[in-house]
Design a protein around this motif. Structure first.
Motif, mmCIF file in Angstrom:
data_model
loop_
_atom_site.group_PDB
_atom_site.id
_atom_site.type_symbol
_atom_site.label_atom_id
_atom_site.label_comp_id
_atom_site.label_asym_id
_atom_site.label_seq_id
_atom_site.Cartn_x
_atom_site.Cartn_y
_atom_site.Cartn_z
ATOM 1 N N GLN A 248 106.119 32.512 90.004
ATOM 2 C CA GLN A 248 104.773 32.734 89.482
ATOM 3 C C GLN A 248 103.862 33.350 90.543
ATOM 4 O O GLN A 248 103.083 34.266 90.246
ATOM 5 N N SER A 249 103.963 32.867 91.769
ATOM 6 C CA SER A 249 103.136 33.395 92.855
ATOM 7 C C SER A 249 103.463 34.859 93.129
ATOM 8 O O SER A 249 102.576 35.685 93.361
ATOM 9 N N THR A 250 104.755 35.185 93.092
ATOM 10 C CA THR A 250 105.182 36.556 93.321
ATOM 11 C C THR A 250 104.679 37.476 92.218
ATOM 12 O O THR A 250 104.170 38.578 92.476
ATOM 13 N N SER A 251 104.801 37.033 90.970
ATOM 14 C CA SER A 251 104.325 37.837 89.837
ATOM 15 C C SER A 251 102.828 38.099 89.947
ATOM 16 O O SER A 251 102.359 39.221 89.702
ATOM 17 N N LEU A 252 102.080 37.073 90.309
ATOM 18 C CA LEU A 252 100.635 37.221 90.452
ATOM 19 C C LEU A 252 100.296 38.195 91.585
ATOM 20 O O LEU A 252 99.420 39.062 91.439
ATOM 21 N N ALA A 253 100.996 38.083 92.707
ATOM 22 C CA ALA A 253 100.721 38.971 93.840
ATOM 23 C C ALA A 253 101.032 40.424 93.505
ATOM 24 O O ALA A 253 100.262 41.333 93.851
ATOM 25 N N VAL A 254 102.146 40.669 92.821
ATOM 26 C CA VAL A 254 102.503 42.033 92.430
ATOM 27 C C VAL A 254 101.418 42.623 91.535
ATOM 28 O O VAL A 254 100.992 43.771 91.703
ATOM 29 N N GLN A 255 100.952 41.835 90.570
ATOM 30 C CA GLN A 255 99.944 42.322 89.644
ATOM 31 C C GLN A 255 98.610 42.576 90.352
ATOM 32 O O GLN A 255 97.947 43.595 90.116
ATOM 33 N N LEU A 256 98.207 41.666 91.219
ATOM 34 C CA LEU A 256 96.957 41.833 91.965
ATOM 35 C C LEU A 256 97.007 43.074 92.862
ATOM 36 O O LEU A 256 96.032 43.826 92.967
ATOM 37 N N HIS A 257 98.130 43.265 93.512
ATOM 38 C CA HIS A 257 98.336 44.386 94.427
ATOM 39 C C HIS A 257 98.091 45.714 93.711
ATOM 40 O O HIS A 257 97.318 46.568 94.168
ATOM 41 N N ALA A 258 98.753 45.880 92.558
ATOM 42 C CA ALA A 258 98.626 47.128 91.804
ATOM 43 C C ALA A 258 97.239 47.271 91.187
ATOM 44 O O ALA A 258 96.649 48.356 91.199
ATOM 45 N N ALA A 259 96.721 46.172 90.643
ATOM 46 C CA ALA A 259 95.414 46.222 89.998
ATOM 47 C C ALA A 259 94.312 46.550 91.002
ATOM 48 O O ALA A 259 93.353 47.270 90.687
ATOM 49 N N ALA A 260 94.428 46.034 92.221
ATOM 50 C CA ALA A 260 93.426 46.317 93.249
ATOM 51 C C ALA A 260 93.424 47.794 93.612
ATOM 52 O O ALA A 260 92.365 48.412 93.774
ATOM 53 N N ALA A 261 94.607 48.382 93.738
ATOM 54 C CA ALA A 261 94.684 49.813 94.049
ATOM 55 C C ALA A 261 94.075 50.643 92.927
ATOM 56 O O ALA A 261 93.346 51.613 93.185
ATOM 57 N N ASP A 262 94.342 50.267 91.682
ATOM 58 C CA ASP A 262 93.757 50.991 90.555
ATOM 59 C C ASP A 262 92.241 50.820 90.517
ATOM 60 O O ASP A 262 91.501 51.765 90.204
ATOM 61 N N SER A 263 91.777 49.625 90.832
ATOM 62 C CA SER A 263 90.341 49.367 90.845
ATOM 63 C C SER A 263 89.636 50.246 91.874
ATOM 64 O O SER A 263 88.563 50.815 91.604
ATOM 65 N N LEU A 264 90.234 50.381 93.039
ATOM 66 C CA LEU A 264 89.633 51.224 94.076
ATOM 67 C C LEU A 264 89.581 52.688 93.638
ATOM 68 O O LEU A 264 88.570 53.371 93.840
ATOM 69 N N VAL A 265 90.657 53.164 93.035
ATOM 70 C CA VAL A 265 90.670 54.553 92.569
ATOM 71 C C VAL A 265 89.600 54.774 91.507
ATOM 72 O O VAL A 265 88.939 55.809 91.472
#
Length: 291
Positions: A248-265
């Motif tokens: 669960q922690s890994t899934s959350l981190a993967v999603q946050l990682h990608a979502a943060a990059a998209d948010s910045l763009v």
């Protein structure tokens, strides 16, 4: 597909009670940073710190870099001990991550051997730690034995090239059928595995493959994988006492990682020139909004 809604619901479990202390957020130990590659471990450590770990300890292999960091004095930085097993016993970490900037020296192999023997603690294996396993039948056997004894407690985070080395195929073969390559990786190692790249995949012996739909080409820069490793470590460390397991922690981190990059763009920051350091802070912001 990873469901952002379902995955982000997990973040609410990290909400802290008024009487919690750093012990509730876990002690993380990150190992790497050989000469010339200390920045990789510092990036992983910064991600771990900003995503909420109670303690972030760096065992750094580069003697020239084994000192307090002025920009982030919160990081506990020390020169990697020659006797890794003794250092692990003394530190008693809740979570271990090894690989960012690790190199492939004798000391790097010593530390990897030691963490594979360390019992039960969640373990994240990245970068040159993966390459060392690919080049050593003994280390691969240790990984397999660890996962037999402590199932669900190890995650591998390869990019296609690293996955290819472990599987003994080409990176082109991996990319031609990413789902198949992921299945082969899990069958061989019995680990949770993330196959990084466009539409990152995650799977495990107990879970079907999921695909992250978020992310953008700006993430194709050195250090992005290091901050993912640090983020997984931080969320896993908090999850130990907040009802999140390593999957669960890994899934959350993967999603946050990608979502943060998209948010910045979406804010005009990147994709060209998007940096891991900016992404760390955006991940922190998104995580806190989810609590």
């Amino acid at each position: 597909m990873i469901s952002p809604l379902a995955t982000f619901e997990l973040a609410k479990r990290l909400r802290r009670g008024a009487n919690e202390h750093k012990g509730n957020a876990g002690k993380t130990l990150l190992i790497g940073g050989a000469p010339g590659m200390a920045g990789a471990l510092l990036l992983a450590g910064n991600a771990c710190l900003h995503l909420g770990a109670g303690w972030t300890i760096l065992e750094i292999l580069d003697p020239a870099s084994a000192h307090a960091c002025i920009d982030t004095p919160e990081l506990m930085i020390r020169l990697a001990h020659q006797k890794a097993d003794t250092a692990l016993i003394d530190a008693q970490p809740d979570v271990i991550a090894i690989g960012p900037g690790l190199g492939k020296s004798e000391l790097a192999s010593t530390w990897l051997n030691a963490v594979l023997h360390y019992p039960n603690a969640p373990l994240i294996i990245d970068a040159d730690a993966l390459n060392l396993i690919a080049e050593s039948k003994d280390l691969l056997a240790l990984l397999q034995q660890r996962n037999q004894q402590f199932p669900g407690q190890t995650v591998l985070t390869p990019h296609p090239g690293e996955a290819a080395k472990i599987l003994g195929i080409s990176a082109e073969d991996v990319q031609a059928d990413r789902f198949s390559a992921l299945e082969q990786l899990i069958a061989l190692t019995q680990s949770i595995a993330i196959l990084k790249g466009q539409h990152t995949l995650i799977s495990s012996p107990q879970h079907s493959a999921l695909q992250c739909e978020e992310g953008n080409p700006g993430m194709g820069t050195g250090g992005m994988g290091d901050i993912l490793t640090g983020s997984i470590a931080a969320i896993t460390a908090q999850g130990i006492r907040h009802q999140l397991n390593l999957w669960q922690s890994t899934s959350l981190a993967v999603q946050l990682h990608a979502a943060a990059a998209d948010s910045l763009v979406s804010k005009g920051i990147g994709p060209i020139g998007l940096t891991p350091s900016e992404t760390i802070l955006e991940m922190r912001s998104l995580l806190n909004k989810l609590l």
